[in-house]
Design a protein around this motif. Structure first.
Motif, PDB file in Angstrom:
ATOM      1  N   GLU A  10      -8.912  -3.602   1.746  1.00  0.00           N
ATOM      2  CA  GLU A  10      -9.271  -2.270   1.191  1.00  0.00           C
ATOM      3  C   GLU A  10      -7.650  -2.386  -0.048  1.00  0.00           C
ATOM      4  O   GLU A  10      -6.897  -1.126   0.898  1.00  0.00           O
ATOM      5  N   LEU A  11      -8.054  -1.233  -1.128  1.00  0.00           N
ATOM      6  CA  LEU A  11      -6.694  -0.932  -1.578  1.00  0.00           C
ATOM      7  C   LEU A  11      -6.297   0.375  -1.678  1.00  0.00           C
ATOM      8  O   LEU A  11      -7.726   0.752  -2.063  1.00  0.00           O
ATOM      9  N   ILE A  12      -5.458   0.620  -0.969  1.00  0.00           N
ATOM     10  CA  ILE A  12      -5.117   2.276  -0.849  1.00  0.00           C
ATOM     11  C   ILE A  12      -4.746   2.941  -2.033  1.00  0.00           C
ATOM     12  O   ILE A  12      -5.192   3.970  -2.833  1.00  0.00           O
ATOM     13  N   LEU A  13      -3.174   2.615  -2.534  1.00  0.00           N
ATOM     14  CA  LEU A  13      -2.577   2.798  -3.320  1.00  0.00           C
ATOM     15  C   LEU A  13      -1.665   1.912  -4.018  1.00  0.00           C
ATOM     16  O   LEU A  13      -1.074   1.259  -3.683  1.00  0.00           O
ATOM     17  N   VAL A  14      -1.453   1.789  -5.654  1.00  0.00           N
ATOM     18  CA  VAL A  14      -0.429   1.123  -6.552  1.00  0.00           C
ATOM     19  C   VAL A  14       0.364   2.174  -6.964  1.00  0.00           C
ATOM     20  O   VAL A  14       0.020   2.877  -8.539  1.00  0.00           O
ATOM     21  N   LEU A  15       1.566   2.067  -6.849  1.00  0.00           N
ATOM     22  CA  LEU A  15       2.629   2.756  -7.382  1.00  0.00           C
ATOM     23  C   LEU A  15       3.326   2.252  -8.603  1.00  0.00           C
ATOM     24  O   LEU A  15       4.244   1.279  -8.100  1.00  0.00           O
ATOM     25  N   ARG A  16       3.754   2.673  -9.075  1.00  0.00           N
ATOM     26  CA  ARG A  16       4.590   2.306 -10.497  1.00  0.00           C
ATOM     27  C   ARG A  16       6.032   3.299 -10.128  1.00  0.00           C
ATOM     28  O   ARG A  16       6.321   3.924 -10.492  1.00  0.00           O
ATOM     29  N   ILE A  73      -2.486 -10.120   1.562  1.00  0.00           N
ATOM     30  CA  ILE A  73      -3.859  -9.614   0.828  1.00  0.00           C
ATOM     31  C   ILE A  73      -4.580 -10.323   0.723  1.00  0.00           C
ATOM     32  O   ILE A  73      -4.373 -11.544   0.457  1.00  0.00           O
ATOM     33  N   ALA A  74      -6.082  -9.645   1.260  1.00  0.00           N
ATOM     34  CA  ALA A  74      -7.131 -11.055   1.534  1.00  0.00           C
ATOM     35  C   ALA A  74      -8.236 -10.036   0.413  1.00  0.00           C
ATOM     36  O   ALA A  74      -8.488  -8.410   0.358  1.00  0.00           O
ATOM     37  N   ASP A  83      -5.444  -3.286   5.814  1.00  0.00           N
ATOM     38  CA  ASP A  83      -5.733  -4.653   6.590  1.00  0.00           C
ATOM     39  C   ASP A  83      -6.963  -4.709   7.344  1.00  0.00           C
ATOM     40  O   ASP A  83      -6.858  -4.742   8.584  1.00  0.00           O
ATOM     41  N   LEU A  84      -8.513  -5.190   6.820  1.00  0.00           N
ATOM     42  CA  LEU A  84      -9.448  -4.839   6.789  1.00  0.00           C
ATOM     43  C   LEU A  84      -9.923  -7.144   7.850  1.00  0.00           C
ATOM     44  O   LEU A  84     -10.955  -6.595   8.175  1.00  0.00           O
ATOM     45  N   THR A  85      -9.148  -7.410   7.147  1.00  0.00           N
ATOM     46  CA  THR A  85      -9.368  -9.215   7.569  1.00  0.00           C
ATOM     47  C   THR A  85      -8.677  -9.297   8.616  1.00  0.00           C
ATOM     48  O   THR A  85      -7.320  -9.310   9.407  1.00  0.00           O
ATOM     49  N   ILE A 103      -3.265  -0.963   8.028  1.00  0.00           N
ATOM     50  CA  ILE A 103      -2.039  -0.384   7.194  1.00  0.00           C
ATOM     51  C   ILE A 103      -0.877  -1.172   6.862  1.00  0.00           C
ATOM     52  O   ILE A 103      -0.124  -1.306   7.173  1.00  0.00           O
ATOM     53  N   LYS A 104      -0.531  -1.177   5.667  1.00  0.00           N
ATOM     54  CA  LYS A 104      -0.111  -2.864   4.995  1.00  0.00           C
ATOM     55  C   LYS A 104       0.713  -2.024   3.271  1.00  0.00           C
ATOM     56  O   LYS A 104       0.130  -1.927   3.389  1.00  0.00           O
TER      57      LYS A 104
END
Length: 110
Positions: free
Chosen positions: A57-63, A52-53, A108-110, A34-35
Motif C-alpha cells: 500500500e502506497l502511503i506517501l510520495v513527496l517531491r 515494492i510490490a 509492506d504487506l507482501t 513501513i518502508k
C-alpha cells in the motif's frame, strides 16, 4: 454480528500481559512494515522502487525540489501515483519531477 477481516491483522508472538506490552508489539510491527525509498525524479511515468510490490500500500510520495543542496519546495504527489508492478510506481499523465527527488513511503504487506 459481522465477521471482521483479519487479513492484515497484527499477530502477537505471545499474548500481551498489559496495555504497554500490546502497544509495544503494535509499534514493533509498524516499524517492520513501513518502508521508505528515495528516487530520482524524471518524466511522468514509471519509477523504480526496489522492494515494492502490487500487494503493498502506497502511503506517501513527496517531491523535494531544490537548487544545488537547498530544498526550495516540497509537494505531496501521492494522489498521482500507484504501484503498477513489482519494483515500480507510476504517475503517467501526472507531474514531471525532473531535477527533483521523491520520498516514497509504503506499507509492506507482501
Amino acid at each position: 454480528m459481522a465477521k471482521e477481516s483479519t487479513a492484515n491483522a497484527i499477530k502477537f508472538e505471545t499474548q500481551p500481559q498489559s496495555v504497554k506490552d500490546a502497544l509495544k508489539a503494535v509499534l514493533d510491527q509498524l516499524q517492520k512494515g513501513i518502508k521508505a525509498a528515495v528516487v530520482t525524479g524524471g518524466a511522468a511515468g514509471n519509477f523504480t522502487v526496489t522492494g515494492i510490490a502490487t500487494g503493498d500500500e502506497l502511503i506517501l510520495v513527496l517531491r523535494f525540489t531544490g537548487a544545488g543542496t537547498d530544498v526550495t519546495d516540497v509537494a505531496d504527489l501521492t494522489s498521482e501515483f500507484s504501484i503498477s508492478a513489482t519494483d515500480t510506481i507510476n504517475n503517467t499523465g501526472g507531474t514531471a519531477t525532473t531535477g527533483s527527488k521523491l520520498l516514497v513511503l509504503y506499507w509492506d504487506l507482501t
